[in-house]
Design an enzyme around this catalytic site. Structure first.
Site, PDB file in Angstrom:
ATOM      1  N   HIS A   1      -0.277  -0.610 -10.389  1.00 26.84           N
ATOM      2  CA  HIS A   1      -1.288  -0.256  -9.381  1.00 26.84           C
ATOM      3  C   HIS A   1      -0.623   0.222  -8.097  1.00 26.84           C
ATOM      4  O   HIS A   1      -1.029   1.238  -7.521  1.00 26.84           O
ATOM      5  CB  HIS A   1      -2.181  -1.469  -9.101  1.00 26.84           C
ATOM      6  CG  HIS A   1      -3.148  -1.258  -7.977  1.00 26.84           C
ATOM      7  ND1 HIS A   1      -4.415  -0.749  -8.164  1.00 26.84           N
ATOM      8  CD2 HIS A   1      -3.032  -1.482  -6.640  1.00 26.84           C
ATOM      9  CE1 HIS A   1      -5.045  -0.670  -7.007  1.00 26.84           C
ATOM     10  NE2 HIS A   1      -4.219  -1.110  -6.059  1.00 26.84           N
ATOM     11  N   GLU A   2       0.398  -0.502  -7.641  1.00 28.26           N
ATOM     12  CA  GLU A   2       1.085  -0.108  -6.411  1.00 28.26           C
ATOM     13  C   GLU A   2       1.828   1.207  -6.579  1.00 28.26           C
ATOM     14  O   GLU A   2       1.880   2.021  -5.654  1.00 28.26           O
ATOM     15  CB  GLU A   2       2.049  -1.215  -5.963  1.00 28.26           C
ATOM     16  CG  GLU A   2       1.368  -2.537  -5.618  1.00 28.26           C
ATOM     17  CD  GLU A   2       0.229  -2.385  -4.634  1.00 28.26           C
ATOM     18  OE1 GLU A   2       0.310  -1.483  -3.757  1.00 28.26           O
ATOM     19  OE2 GLU A   2      -0.756  -3.137  -4.733  1.00 28.26           O
TER      20      GLU A   2
ATOM     21  N   HIS B   1      -0.369   4.051  -5.960  1.00 31.37           N
ATOM     22  CA  HIS B   1      -0.485   4.462  -4.556  1.00 31.37           C
ATOM     23  C   HIS B   1       0.646   5.407  -4.165  1.00 31.37           C
ATOM     24  O   HIS B   1       0.434   6.366  -3.405  1.00 31.37           O
ATOM     25  CB  HIS B   1      -0.469   3.239  -3.645  1.00 31.37           C
ATOM     26  CG  HIS B   1      -1.739   2.447  -3.664  1.00 31.37           C
ATOM     27  ND1 HIS B   1      -2.977   3.024  -3.495  1.00 31.37           N
ATOM     28  CD2 HIS B   1      -1.960   1.106  -3.811  1.00 31.37           C
ATOM     29  CE1 HIS B   1      -3.909   2.084  -3.550  1.00 31.37           C
ATOM     30  NE2 HIS B   1      -3.322   0.921  -3.744  1.00 31.37           N
TER      31      HIS B   1
END
Length: 225
Positions: A99-100, A103
């Protein structure tokens, strides 16, 4: 005083949702932290692999203290992984890490909602801290222009929470896509990742709802006074 105002009841739905989201994300992360992924990578190994595969060799990875403190810093171009994910090969850890990295990929591709969020982030933080100060002073002194200014400032903070939603949902979508297509994560493990990321997403929904309801409450109080 206005902080004992019965309009506080407006916030109850957001408070309940926040409590539920917090408990759920902690519970699901703990549950899937006990399940090792068959991918055979730790969080930091997964992060480096995905970043390099995307050509993001300039993005660094750092280890930080805490649990679920993972985040991507677009200013420093660094992914910071918590103690709970950095060396872990669990389904939960890999989902959070992916998920990070999502980003970081958003940043590299100039994903519009992220660009907007990054642009207003400093202003939103400033507005959130000072909004209530101006609002309270305006009510106490009868200078309702100050109270209205406080509402305007808080509106910027609300806008930030709204823009955050597509950023977070898109990062989770990217994470699942990478794990499924690039790393061939098994379906049963993807289900666990989805459970963790869905719970995490609800914390942002709760934050947005709380901000919106707080703004409505401020407007009602200002109109009454």
């Amino acid at each position: 005083m206005f902080w004992y105002d019965p309009t506080f009841i407006i916030l109850v739905p957001a408070l309940l949702l926040s409590l539920w989201a917090s408990i759920t994300v902690q519970s699901r992360f703990a549950q899937y932290s006990r399940v090792r992924s068959r991918i055979g990578m730790t969080g930091v190994e997964l992060a480096r692999f995905i970043l390099d595969s995307a050509g993001l060799y300039n993005v660094r990875i750092e280890r930080i203290h805490g649990s679920l403190t993972d985040h991507y810093d677009p200013r420093e171009k660094v992914v910071r992984l918590s103690q709970a994910t950095y060396s872990s090969d669990s389904i939960a850890a890999l989902g959070v890490v992916a998920h990070e990295i999502g980003h970081a990929i958003q940043d590299a591709k100039g994903y519009t909602p992220l660009v907007i969020r990054n642009a207003i982030a400093p202003v939103a933080q400033f507005s959130s801290n000072l909004a209530w100060v101006f609002f309270i002073i305006g009510l106490v002194t009868g200078m309702f222009g100050l109270a209205k200014f406080g509402i305007i400032l808080f509106s910027i903070a609300v806008l930030f929470t709204i823009i955050t939603l597509p950023v977070e949902f898109d990062a989770s979508r990217r994470a699942l896509q990478i794990l499924e297509k690039n790393l061939l994560m098994p379906a049963d493990e993807l289900k666990g990742v989805k459970a963790v990321l869905s719970a995490a997403a609800m914390t942002y929904v709760a934050a947005m709802l709380m901000a919106v309801l707080q703004l409505i409450r401020m407007i009602l109080i200002a109109r009454r006074d």
